[in-house]
Design a protein around this motif. Structure first.
Motif, PDB file in Angstrom:
ATOM      1  N   ALA A 169       0.830  -1.217   0.000  1.00  0.00           N
ATOM      2  CA  ALA A 169       0.000   0.000   0.000  1.00  0.00           C
ATOM      3  C   ALA A 169       0.861   1.263   0.000  1.00  0.00           C
ATOM      4  N   LEU A 170       2.088   1.131   0.520  1.00  0.00           N
ATOM      5  CA  LEU A 170       2.980   2.291   0.574  1.00  0.00           C
ATOM      6  C   LEU A 170       3.255   2.863  -0.820  1.00  0.00           C
ATOM      7  N   SER A 171       3.200   1.995  -1.834  1.00  0.00           N
ATOM      8  CA  SER A 171       3.523   2.456  -3.188  1.00  0.00           C
ATOM      9  C   SER A 171       2.499   3.466  -3.713  1.00  0.00           C
ATOM     10  N   HIS A 172       1.396   3.615  -2.998  1.00  0.00           N
ATOM     11  CA  HIS A 172       0.415   4.640  -3.397  1.00  0.00           C
ATOM     12  C   HIS A 172       1.042   6.038  -3.373  1.00  0.00           C
ATOM     13  N   LEU A 173       2.063   6.205  -2.535  1.00  0.00           N
ATOM     14  CA  LEU A 173       2.722   7.521  -2.444  1.00  0.00           C
ATOM     15  C   LEU A 173       3.249   7.978  -3.803  1.00  0.00           C
ATOM     16  N   ALA A 174       3.674   7.016  -4.619  1.00  0.00           N
ATOM     17  CA  ALA A 174       4.238   7.356  -5.930  1.00  0.00           C
ATOM     18  C   ALA A 174       3.177   7.907  -6.890  1.00  0.00           C
ATOM     19  N   GLN A 175       1.919   7.793  -6.481  1.00  0.00           N
ATOM     20  CA  GLN A 175       0.849   8.317  -7.349  1.00  0.00           C
ATOM     21  C   GLN A 175       0.350   9.689  -6.896  1.00  0.00           C
ATOM     22  N   LEU A 176       0.933  10.203  -5.808  1.00  0.00           N
ATOM     23  CA  LEU A 176       0.444  11.484  -5.286  1.00  0.00           C
ATOM     24  C   LEU A 176       0.956  12.652  -6.126  1.00  0.00           C
ATOM     25  N   LYS A 177       0.275  13.783  -5.972  1.00  0.00           N
ATOM     26  CA  LYS A 177       0.727  15.000  -6.651  1.00  0.00           C
ATOM     27  C   LYS A 177       1.193  15.998  -5.597  1.00  0.00           C
ATOM     28  N   GLY A 178       2.280  16.706  -5.898  1.00  0.00           N
ATOM     29  CA  GLY A 178       2.767  17.704  -4.955  1.00  0.00           C
ATOM     30  C   GLY A 178       4.191  18.089  -5.273  1.00  0.00           C
ATOM     31  N   LYS A 179       4.699  19.083  -4.496  1.00  0.00           N
ATOM     32  CA  LYS A 179       6.077  19.533  -4.741  1.00  0.00           C
ATOM     33  C   LYS A 179       6.989  19.144  -3.585  1.00  0.00           C
ATOM     34  N   LEU A 180       6.519  19.447  -2.365  1.00  0.00           N
ATOM     35  CA  LEU A 180       7.377  19.160  -1.216  1.00  0.00           C
ATOM     36  C   LEU A 180       6.567  18.526  -0.089  1.00  0.00           C
ATOM     37  N   ALA A 181       7.071  17.400   0.376  1.00  0.00           N
ATOM     38  CA  ALA A 181       6.412  16.715   1.506  1.00  0.00           C
ATOM     39  C   ALA A 181       7.155  17.034   2.792  1.00  0.00           C
ATOM     40  N   PHE A 182       6.389  17.299   3.838  1.00  0.00           N
ATOM     41  CA  PHE A 182       6.960  17.480   5.171  1.00  0.00           C
ATOM     42  C   PHE A 182       6.706  16.170   5.911  1.00  0.00           C
ATOM     43  N   ILE A 183       7.776  15.398   6.128  1.00  0.00           N
ATOM     44  CA  ILE A 183       7.615  14.086   6.763  1.00  0.00           C
ATOM     45  C   ILE A 183       7.761  14.234   8.271  1.00  0.00           C
TER      46      ILE A 183
END
Lengths: 136, 388
Positions: B15-29
């Motif tokens: 399910a983690l691979s869903h992150l590769a489908q997100l849209k955005g510029k910068l993630a704050f982890i």
């Protein structure tokens, strides 16, 4: 004997119920702040009522009907249409759920309310501790 | 009128691979140092990079996160202006991330002011929130609650608002594989407590009942296996799902006395949340007692407990929960946690104050007065069944 909602007699009965309620005293022992309960007119009822309660550490220091909204500057304002208020007093809906769904609006120091949610619940319990008759 | 609120849930292996489908510029982890050390943050960054999303990491979330930690995180967010917040960790991390996200988007609202009566937070304009759970317990990836610790007042703040629900919950069991048995057991007790209390509190409803019962079935079937063997991936997956399911179930109904007492005790003695609420669950069932007898029967039926004729379902359920807790090395009373009687007795006034102020109490089917609350704690300390 049932007491007519929105009258000075009703507010006096509420003050008396608060005085007698150990549960309220306990839940509101750190509560500081007066409030308006504003009943707004709606399709079922055309009058507006403002009830003033001065609540302080589990005691009700003053309770009366207000005619001029500017007379006091209370710390909290709880307002809602007549029908929503009536549903709460008839115990048909939960008061906190009414606030969470926006049927009843609350303005004031929310951090204090969140520290004492049971005070609000016990206040409403006192409102339902005596028989109320509603204006038609 | 009531609402049912849940995020989009992405679950199952990979399910983690869903992150590769997100849209955005910068993630704050938002995470903690242990999760970084386990290499999970690197996996998250790798997936995000496939979507062309950069990352800034804040790894300073502590267990029972404080208001100060939230402020520190927000300061960093303000300097890098992310359009995505990705929380990777357990309940503490996800709660801290939710609070940071609110303050980042609404600097006019202090975290402690977040409350259920605000209807116009307007979140989502500056960033989206993705929660990735690495433990199988709080269900925080799917809830709109935040628990923070006010260190000055030594109490936990339970903050709720429907709008703070994450946009996406990622429930990937692989991320829970490394959980040690103790944490698996502690967090599993949290799932159990959410499911029971969500099913019996006064705001229970048709939309949440089924979720709570399903979560209960999964806990009784798979929690002992997950504790026994962390590499039992079927048990891991079922418990990871159960946590999220119970999270969605309880948050749309709320909890009761076990959570109020657990918050109170946990804040003073720094007990892991799941262990604390789980310890109080049997006492809560006894305290509520007959007021919910029909619902105890429904739970017993759902988890295939046999209730002998003439016996109360609540009592049988309490026995089953204590047996489960014992099997996974959970304490059955406060004394077993090693807290000396003297320290406990000294803390009683504060324990009572905290429990009576806890928001969970308002939806409890039975609300104690201060005297009953004190007896409740004393009985839980000694391990006596509640008889009042």
């Amino acid at each position: 004997m049932a007491i007519l909602f929105g009258t000075q007699e009703w507010v006096d009965a509420l003050k008396d119920a608060l005085k007698k309620s150990q549960a309220y005293k306990e839940a509101a022992k750190n509560w500081e702040g007066d409030l308006y309960i504003i009943v707004e007119p709606d399709a079922a009822y055309k009058n507006r009522h403002i009830l003033y309660l001065d609540l302080w550490h589990g005691e009700c220091r003053e309770a009366r009907v207000i005619t001029d909204e500017n007379e006091k500057s209370p710390k909290y304002r709880i307002s809602g249409p007549f029908t929503s208020m009536k549903q709460i007093l008839d115990k048909k809906v939960d008061p906190v759920q009414s606030m969470m769904t926006g049927k009843i609006k609350v303005k004031g120091d929310m951090a204090q309310i969140m520290k004492m949610p049971r005070a609000a619940v016990e206040l409403v319990n006192c409102m339902t501790a005596f028989e109320t008759v509603f204006p038609s | 009128m009531w609402y049912f609120v849940a995020p989009q849930v992405v679950f199952g292996q990979d399910a983690l691979s869903h992150l590769a489908q997100l849209k955005g510029k910068l993630a704050f982890i938002v995470t903690d140092k242990n999760i970084v050390k386990l290499g999970i943050v690197d996996k998250v960054k790798e997936q995000l990079s496939q979507a062309g999303i950069g990352a800034t990491v804040f790894d300073e979330v502590e267990p029972d996160p404080s208001l100060q930690t939230v402020e520190k995180g927000v300061a960093l967010m303000n300097s890098c202006a992310p359009d995505l917040v990705v929380a990777v960790g357990g309940g503490s991390v996800m709660d801290a991330a939710k609070a940071m996200r609110v303050q980042y988007e609404r600097p006019d609202i202090r975290p402690e002011e977040i409350n259920p009566f605000i209807s116009d937070l307007g979140l989502g304009r500056k960033c989206k929130l993705v929660c990735i759970s690495t433990t199988s317990g709080t269900g925080a990836e799917a809830t709109f609650a935040i628990v923070l610790t006010d260190t000055t007042d030594q109490r936990k703040l339970s903050l709720i608002n429907r709008e703070i629900v994450p946009d996406i919950a990622i429930v990937d069991p692989e991320l829970a594989r490394g959980m040690p048995p103790q944490i698996t057991a502690d967090t599993g007790m949290d799932v159990l407590t959410h499911a029971v209390e969500g099913f019996i509190c006064t705001w229970k409803n048709d939309f949440t009942d089924g979720l709570c019962l399903k979560a209960l079935q999964l806990v009784f079937q798979y929690l002992p296996r997950a504790v026994r063997d962390g590499n039992d991936m079927e048990a891991r997956e079922k418990m990871h799902n159960a946590a999220c399911i119970a999270g969605i179930g309880f948050i749309n109904a709320l909890t009761a006395m076990a959570h109020a007492a657990g918050h109170s005790w946990g804040a003073l003695f720094h007990i892991p949340h799941g262990r604390a609420v789980g310890l109080f669950l049997p006492y809560t069932i006894e305290f509520i007692g007959e007021a919910r007898e029909e619902l105890w029967s429904e739970i017993a039926y759902a988890i295939k407990l046999r209730v002998p004729e003439g016996e109360r379902a609540g009592k049988v359920l309490v026995q089953a929960i204590r047996e489960l807790a014992r099997n996974i090395n959970q304490p059955l009373n406060i004394k077993e946690t090693g807290i000396p009687s003297e320290s406990f007795q000294k803390a009683i006034p504060k324990l009572i104050d905290n429990v009576m102020a806890d928001g969970s109490l308002i939806v409890s089917p039975r609300i104690p007065d201060a005297t009953e609350a004190e007896k409740f704690f004393q009985y839980a300390y000694e391990g006596k069944s509640i008889d009042f």
